[in-house]
Write a protein that holds these residues in place. Structure first.
Motif, PDB file in Angstrom:
ATOM      1  N   UNK A  22      12.697   0.990   3.986  1.00 27.98           N
ATOM      2  CA  UNK A  22      12.636  -0.242   3.230  1.00 27.98           C
ATOM      3  C   UNK A  22      11.186  -0.524   2.879  1.00 27.98           C
ATOM      4  N   UNK A  23      10.938  -1.002   1.661  1.00 28.16           N
ATOM      5  CA  UNK A  23       9.588  -1.346   1.230  1.00 28.16           C
ATOM      6  C   UNK A  23       9.592  -2.778   0.712  1.00 28.16           C
ATOM      7  N   UNK A  24       8.594  -3.557   1.118  1.00 23.88           N
ATOM      8  CA  UNK A  24       8.628  -4.995   0.884  1.00 23.88           C
ATOM      9  C   UNK A  24       7.344  -5.523   0.261  1.00 23.88           C
ATOM     10  N   UNK A  25       7.505  -6.640  -0.420  1.00 24.37           N
ATOM     11  CA  UNK A  25       6.398  -7.472  -0.871  1.00 24.37           C
ATOM     12  C   UNK A  25       6.511  -8.801  -0.135  1.00 24.37           C
ATOM     13  N   UNK A  73       0.818  -1.216   0.000  1.00 24.36           N
ATOM     14  CA  UNK A  73       0.000   0.000   0.000  1.00 24.36           C
ATOM     15  C   UNK A  73       0.849   1.262   0.000  1.00 24.36           C
ATOM     16  N   UNK A  74       2.156   1.103   0.104  1.00 26.81           N
ATOM     17  CA  UNK A  74       3.030   2.272   0.070  1.00 26.81           C
ATOM     18  C   UNK A  74       3.492   2.511  -1.366  1.00 26.81           C
ATOM     19  N   UNK A  75       4.227   3.565  -1.567  1.00 27.51           N
ATOM     20  CA  UNK A  75       4.736   3.855  -2.905  1.00 27.51           C
ATOM     21  C   UNK A  75       3.698   4.546  -3.763  1.00 27.51           C
ATOM     22  N   UNK A  91       2.095  -0.720   5.341  1.00 24.61           N
ATOM     23  CA  UNK A  91       3.428  -0.381   4.852  1.00 24.61           C
ATOM     24  C   UNK A  91       4.502  -0.507   5.938  1.00 24.61           C
ATOM     25  N   UNK A  92       4.103  -0.654   7.210  1.00 27.73           N
ATOM     26  CA  UNK A  92       5.080  -0.765   8.286  1.00 27.73           C
ATOM     27  C   UNK A  92       5.735  -2.129   8.335  1.00 27.73           C
ATOM     28  N   UNK A 124       5.050   0.906 -12.975  1.00 27.67           N
ATOM     29  CA  UNK A 124       5.965   0.601 -11.869  1.00 27.67           C
ATOM     30  C   UNK A 124       5.418   1.197 -10.588  1.00 27.67           C
ATOM     31  N   UNK A 125       5.928   0.688  -9.475  1.00 30.08           N
ATOM     32  CA  UNK A 125       5.649   1.304  -8.176  1.00 30.08           C
ATOM     33  C   UNK A 125       6.946   1.906  -7.666  1.00 30.08           C
TER      34      UNK A 125
END
Length: 618
Positions: free
Chosen positions: A78-81, A50-52, A370-371, A70-71
């Motif tokens: 840091x952003x993760x899937x 949900x971030x980006x 997003x956390x 793209x996102x």
């Protein structure tokens, strides 16, 4: 009727796709799902991150529908899937990045890619080519976490596509499951087309190899319909092969980078039926002129895989296929894969902290998705933004800081996080009682619960712990002790490490009634009871003395209009002693006071002064 049901069918399919074993994620797409020209079904990433922000490539730089969206991640460390999986599964992962000058800056960024808390690779994007990175990984938990970390100021991470496929556990088993394979390259010889899904069930991309001079392309006159090779290459790679013009020539492959160690697969299939009475095709594989195989004779109508693990390559390593002395035909090859073998990608944050953080995750993950994502602490220094970690090999979480994150509801039990030194839950909407475990962390130095909606008493684990700097301002319904639980009013005050290490205050001043703090309450009650008793006793003593001739008149405590009977905590003098706490308490205790006069007025006055002095010092 059919028209009305269609949205429900689409929704059900979309939900299924999100949790399917094999996932093809078009990052940043505005389409829920679609099928591309390769028959690959793609889904969007809105339910996975949900971030980006979503960005698209301009028409002048368009590559493909998948790569043109793209996102982009402009916030967070840091952003993760996090992709659902099962512990022990072997998965194939591909990440793809196409910059395409989407931001008009002509400055393709670089950033770090991580896999389940381990550093994977530094992604170096280019202006107009797709950059992809692949891994074969054995899942350690119930998710696979792929994260992007910003490593340079102004260079913002982004991702175009993410694919995760479950593999057969027997595939690529020449190395232990404790190792990770990172793809160096994968080629198919003799073809001019890229081979991928649906020819390859895992959508491994087999790129056409460049053919040098002196080499010939041969087409298989008996195309394969299946193979039983352990690493399951697609049969399409055996449709063609390359060979040399003469038996005296060799097929050479140069690895342009230094890799150590590597895992290599060579794939072979005979392309024509040989007359075994006159023809033979026998060759060996050499590495820098040293033979690493016995004689190889590819089967006709079938395929052969030759695998080599733990080879060390330099940038000038040369592999060659050379015919043996008794071969009548030159060597032949259909395809080749090279992987870097990486050990030690099993580090993770201490399980005690995982347990505590998982409780927090279960409670609040839908509110601040997003956390979460990836290993909490690893790789350093790219931990979750709202925690701090130790530098141990298996790090511990030492700080929990979700101040101002918009969280609400009751706190879960995260008491297993025994290394915590700082807890900051301020400026949210947490409610319910203050839990006892918050004061039991052995290393805790700061506990900030300010500006929430907590209620009830402060546990003794906190109130009696003088090692904690405790702040609880802005919680109007918190009280000092269980016996004094009423809404308290005062100017907000931060609390430091003092013998009484907390002050309970409200966020707003509602009246000028003094705050009741800690254990002061019972002292007030005892003091005013004593004063009240003395006042009543003194009145009776005075009346008795007047009856015997006014002994002691003009000395001692004055009548109700003149003496200081009691002082409010805010410093105002009670002008009406009959309305004062001293008088009311005196009435209650007065009934039990004896009529006998046993003290003189001077002694009584000294006692009352001492009591007033003690109260002012409380």
């Amino acid at each position: 009727m059919a028209t009305r049901l269609l949205p429900l069918i689409v929704l059900a399919l979309s939900s299924f796709m999100i949790y399917a074993t094999n996932m093809n994620i078009d990052c940043g797409t505005t389409t829920s799902y679609y099928t591309d020209a390769n028959s690959i079904i793609w889904i969007g990433d809105e339910d996975l991150n949900t971030n980006g922000i979503v960005r698209t490539v301009g028409k002048d730089n368009s590559n493909s529908y998948v790569m043109d969206s793209m996102r982009v991640f402009t916030s967070l460390n840091r952003n993760c899937y996090d992709i659902p999986s099962t512990s022990g599964n072997k998965v194939f992962i591909r990440t793809s990045f196409y910059y395409g000058n989407y931001d008009g800056k002509s400055a393709p960024p670089s950033f770090l890619l991580t896999l389940d808390g381990n550093s994977w690779v530094t992604v170096e994007t280019t202006s107009n080519t797709v950059v992809s990175h692949e891994a074969i990984w054995v899942v350690k938990g119930d998710t696979v976490s792929i994260c992007l970390c910003q490593t340079k100021s102004g260079q913002v991470p982004f991702i175009s596509a993410l694919q995760v496929y479950d593999m057969d556990s027997s595939m690529y088993s020449k190395v232990s499951d404790s190792f990770t394979l990172f793809t160096a390259f994968r080629v198919s010889y003799g073809t001019d087309q890229t081979i991928r899904y649906s020819d390859d069930a895992y959508d491994r991309i087999w790129n056409p190899a460049s053919i040098g001079t002196g080499l010939l392309v041969k087409t298989n006159d008996n195309p394969l319909s299946s193979t039983d090779l352990p690493d399951q290459p697609p049969v399409a790679v055996f449709a063609n092969a390359i060979t040399t013009l003469s038996i005296s020539q060799s097929i050479q492959a140069t690895i342009p980078v230094a890799l150590s160690p590597v895992y290599i697969n060579f794939y072979f299939s005979e392309v024509t039926q040989l007359d075994t009475t006159t023809d033979s095709r026998l060759f060996r594989i050499f590495m820098n002129n040293n033979s690493i195989s016995g004689p190889i004779s590819p089967p006709y109508g079938d395929a052969l895989e030759m695998s080599f693990a733990n080879l060390n390559l330099t940038s000038d390593t040369i592999f060659s296929l050379d015919a043996t002395g008794n071969s009548t035909l030159p060597p032949i090859i259909s395809a080749m894969e090279v992987f870097q073998v990486v050990a030690g990608l099993n580090a993770q944050t201490n399980s005690l902290d995982f347990d505590g953080l998982s409780q927090i995750f279960k409670t609040f993950s839908t509110k601040q998705q997003s956390l979460w994502g990836g290993d909490p602490c690893l790789p350093a220094p790219y931990s979750w933004d709202w925690i701090g970690c130790s530098s141990d090999t298996m790090p511990r979480v030492t700080e929990l800081n979700v101040s101002g994150y918009g969280l609400s509801g009751s706190l879960p039990d995260f008491s297993s996080m025994t290394a915590l030194e700082i807890i900051d839950l301020s400026d949210n909407s947490f409610s319910g009682g203050i839990l006892d475990f918050l004061g039991t962390f052995p290393n805790l130095k700061q506990l900030n619960l300010a500006n929430n909606q907590f209620s009830g008493p402060i546990p003794s684990s906190i109130s009696k712990n003088n090692k904690i700097k405790f702040t609880v301002t802005g919680n109007p319904d918190v009280c000092a002790t269980g016996s004094s639980c009423a809404t308290l009013d005062s100017t907000p005050t931060s609390v430091g490490t003092t013998p009484t290490p907390f002050v309970v205050t409200s966020r707003k001043k509602k009246s000028n009634t003094g705050a009741i703090v800690g254990s002061i309450v019972p002292i007030f009650v005892v003091f005013w009871a004593v004063v009240g008793g003395l006042v009543v006793r003194h009145k009776r003593q005075k009346a008795a003395m007047a009856a015997v001739g006014g002994v002691g008149a003009g000395t001692g405590v004055q009548g109700s209009a003149g003496g200081v009977v009691g002082q409010k905590p805010n410093g105002n003098v009670n002008q009406n002693p009959e309305a004062s706490p001293a008088y009311l308490l005196g009435k209650q205790f007065g009934a039990g006071v004896t009529e006998e006069i046993i003290d003189n007025q001077q002694q009584h006055q000294g006692d009352e002064q001492n009591n007033n002095h003690n109260y002012n010092n409380v």
